[in-house]
Design a protein around this motif. Structure first.
Motif, short mmCIF file in Angstrom:
data_model
loop_
_atom_site.label_atom_id
_atom_site.label_comp_id
_atom_site.label_asym_id
_atom_site.label_seq_id
_atom_site.Cartn_x
_atom_site.Cartn_y
_atom_site.Cartn_z
N GLY A 48 -4.74 2.33 -8.61
CA GLY A 48 -3.87 1.73 -7.62
C GLY A 48 -3.90 0.22 -7.52
N ARG A 49 -4.61 -0.41 -8.44
CA ARG A 49 -4.70 -1.86 -8.41
C ARG A 49 -4.36 -2.45 -9.78
N ILE A 50 -3.88 -3.69 -9.77
CA ILE A 50 -3.68 -4.42 -11.02
C ILE A 50 -4.99 -5.12 -11.36
N HIS A 96 0.85 -1.19 0.00
CA HIS A 96 0.00 0.00 0.00
C HIS A 96 0.89 1.25 0.00
N PHE A 97 0.44 2.26 -0.71
CA PHE A 97 1.15 3.53 -0.68
C PHE A 97 0.15 4.66 -0.89
N GLY A 112 -2.83 -2.26 -2.07
CA GLY A 112 -2.67 -3.69 -1.80
C GLY A 112 -2.16 -4.48 -2.98
N ILE A 113 -1.09 -3.99 -3.62
CA ILE A 113 -0.55 -4.61 -4.84
C ILE A 113 0.21 -5.91 -4.52
N ASP A 114 -0.13 -6.96 -5.25
CA ASP A 114 0.67 -8.18 -5.30
C ASP A 114 1.18 -8.29 -6.72
N PHE A 115 2.50 -8.29 -6.89
CA PHE A 115 3.06 -8.16 -8.24
C PHE A 115 4.47 -8.72 -8.23
#
Length: 633
Positions: free
Chosen positions: A243-245, A25-26, A51-54
């Motif tokens: 902010g999300r993929i 998160h940012f 909440g990026i998972d990458f």
């Protein structure tokens, strides 16, 4: 031959995650300033990553797409430690990016090229700027020299090795910024819209180098781009939204999902959009990403449908809505030359005897490769660069005996003689508005209202406070901002898109007769570019007599301009309508330019025996093609 980058190569079976984000998160809410790239036409820059998972594998080439403000640049800055996450974990090349002791090693191995080259230019001479990174990581002097040679050759800037960085064009500066990162020999390279200011040939040259390093030297590449043709080079495409993929997969698959792209404020690539539009018009066209295949599919569909005859039909000429004889919007340049750093070893001849006439009412394009003289020319139009004869201390030199008379330089803009030092240059700058490549850098006042009102207070001293307030409100609302919401805000607290709009409002508030814009849509997503061009057409229709746009986007020129001039090596190579300039590749090839997508289709269709006579706008091409071209088969 020793490889340029000793990173293991594709043959190495050892694979690791070069980049890994775990529930990251940012937010910029806590006072950290966002980059100028973010949220260029948006209104909420409070959060960037949600909440990026990458992850990116070592040696993988990943393209990241998304509308301006979707979080792409934040993702890039978090990767090499320029920003720190509020929550979650980031691992880069097996190192925890949250540990301060790892930051030097991470930044040594993760090179990032920003969209604006001024953000990373540090030295006054090109070779010193390229050497800056290697020097700071302790590379020995001999090796630094080799790296400078390699990097400058890779971006086509070897001849500028000893040039001053401040005198380079925007595109040339961008090449130097890319060279500076290449000289670091990073294991991971991040390009954050770093080809946005380059001409088509320059973009291709840079991408060829990046692709070669990725395939042959196992360099991991993270490419943030708005150009579909660049994204198609990647192994994987990732789409971000707020902010999300939201999408990822093979670029060819991701870029055809129209409904999902629209939800992310993105559009279909032009080739796919053309195929779909023709299908709606009754032609069964199999979609493809390259012009040649699209043209072949169109030709096949037309022949199956029994292509009709449309011979000898004249191209619809773009109409000029204003009085062409009106000097208020007319520009005449004759024998215009300019040299930077004259009488010095760094002398650069930017303009060489330019002759150009732009009629009142034109929506005119200035095109050419990086460093061809485009920006230097338009800076003359409101006397940011003055002719020598217009300088107060100018005195004509006595001609030597038998010396031939030099041709007279003439520059008349909107009825003003810019070669005359008695000209009212203050009035000229009121009537000739200039929007620079990065207009948000024109901001300086404490509030938005004061910034937009500045031009009026300087150029229209006869206006009352009430009249100024009314004009400022009108300008702010014209560019799509809420006057009450932003009038008392600091322009530096606004999002990137709001700042850009405020800067444009500050130029149009005086309602200039001539509006000059240097790459106004560079770095914007497709919808952002469309909004800018719609705004310019509205201003042109309402009150602006002549609009001049400098652009590297040939499709943009074909879709919007009544005419254009092609600059090459400081000279005018050709001038005319978009159709006359792009129907034959000779001009574009000579100038190092590409041609619009519609021109490519017309060219390929002709080779297939079908002629489509259109003005090269997409709408006219679709109409004429759907009606049936002339078949020679």
């Amino acid at each position: 031959m020793k490889p340029v980058f000793e990173t293991g190569g594709k043959a190495n079976d050892r694979r690791m995650e070069a980049i890994k984000f775990e529930k990251v998160h940012f937010s910029y809410r806590n006072g950290e300033e966002g980059s100028e790239n973010e949220d260029v036409f948006g209104f909420d820059s409070a959060f960037a990553l949600d909440g990026i998972d990458f992850s990116v594998q070592e040696g993988e080439f990943v393209a990241v797409l998304g509308h301006n403000g979707s979080g792409k640049s934040t993702l890039a800055r978090l990767t090499n430690g320029l920003l720190s996450p509020k929550d979650g974990k980031i691992t880069v090349l097996g190192m925890d990016a949250g540990a301060e002791e790892n930051l030097f090693e991470i930044r040594k191995n993760v090179g990032i090229v920003f969209q604006n080259p001024d953000n990373q230019t540090v030295a006054s001479i090109v070779e010193d700027d390229v050497a800056f990174g290697p020097e700071n990581i302790g590379v020995d002097r001999e090796e630094i020299g080799k790296r400078i040679d390699f990097a400058l050759n890779a971006v086509g800037m070897r001849e500028y090795r000893h040039a001053t960085t401040t005198r380079l064009s925007g595109g040339q500066k961008q090449r130097i910024a890319i060279a500076g990162v290449l000289a670091l020999k990073p294991r991971v390279m991040i390009l954050d819209e770093s080809t946005a200011m380059l001409d088509p040939r320059g973009r291709k040259e840079v991408m060829d180098v990046v692709l070669k390093l990725n395939k042959e030297e196992n360099m991991t590449v993270l490419l943030i781009t708005h150009f579909p043709e660049e994204a198609l080079l990647a192994d994987r495409a990732v789409v971000m939204n707020r902010g999300r993929i939201v999408m990822e997969g093979k670029p060819q698959d991701v870029l055809t999902r129209e409904e999902e792209l629209e939800k992310c404020s993105l559009t279909l690539p032009r080739p796919i959009a053309v195929c779909k539009a023709l299908k709606v018009r009754g032609l069964e066209i199999k979609p493809s990403f390259d012009a040649e295949t699209v043209a072949e599919n169109i030709a096949e569909a037309l022949k199956k449908a029994g292509a009709g005859t449309r011979s000898n039909e004249k191209m619809p000429v773009a109409k000029i809505s204003k009085n062409e004889t009106d000097d208020d919007g007319k520009i005449v340049a004759k024998d215009l030359s300019y040299t930077y750093n004259e009488r010095s070893p760094f002398a650069t001849h930017a303009l060489k005897s330019v002759d150009l006439t732009i009629k009142t009412g034109e929506f005119f394009g200035i095109i050419g490769h990086t460093g061809s003289g485009k920006s230097t020319f338009v800076q003359h139009l409101n006397a940011l660069i003055k002719l020598p004869t217009a300088e107060k201390k100018y005195k004509p030199k006595k001609r030597k005996k038998n010396e031939p008379a030099k041709p007279e330089t003439i520059l008349r803009v909107g009825g003003y003689d810019l070669g005359d030092k008695t000209t009212d240059f203050r009035a000229l700058r009121k009537d000739v508005g200039m929007v620079f490549q990065y207009p948000e850098y024109q901001l300086f006042a404490e509030t938005v209202f004061e910034d937009v009102a500045f031009g009026l207070k300087n150029f229209r001293s006869e206006m009352t406070e009430a009249e100024i307030a009314s004009a400022v409100r009108e300008a702010i609302e014209t560019v799509g901002l809420d006057f009450e919401q932003v009038k008392n805000a600091s322009p530096f607290e606004l999002s990137g898109g709001q700042r850009r709009r405020v800067a444009i409002a500050g130029v149009i508030v005086t309602k200039p007769k001539i509006l000059v814009l240097d790459e106004p849509a560079a770095g914007l997503d497709p919808l952002g570019k469309r909004d800018v061009m719609r705004l310019l057409h509205k201003l042109h229709a309402d009150w602006c007599k002549t609009v001049i746009v400098v652009s590297h986007d040939m499709d943009e020129i074909a879709e919007n301009c009544t005419g254009a001039a092609v600059f090459f090596d400081g000279k005018i190579l050709a001038c005319g309508t978009p159709k006359s300039l792009f129907s034959d590749r000779t001009i574009a090839d000579s100038a190092g330019l590409d041609i619009p997508f519609t021109a490519k289709l017309v060219e390929k269709l002709k080779a297939c025996g079908i002629e489509i006579d259109c003005d090269l706008t997409t709408a006219d091409f679709l109409e004429k093609t759907a009606e049936g071209g002339r078949s020679d088969a």
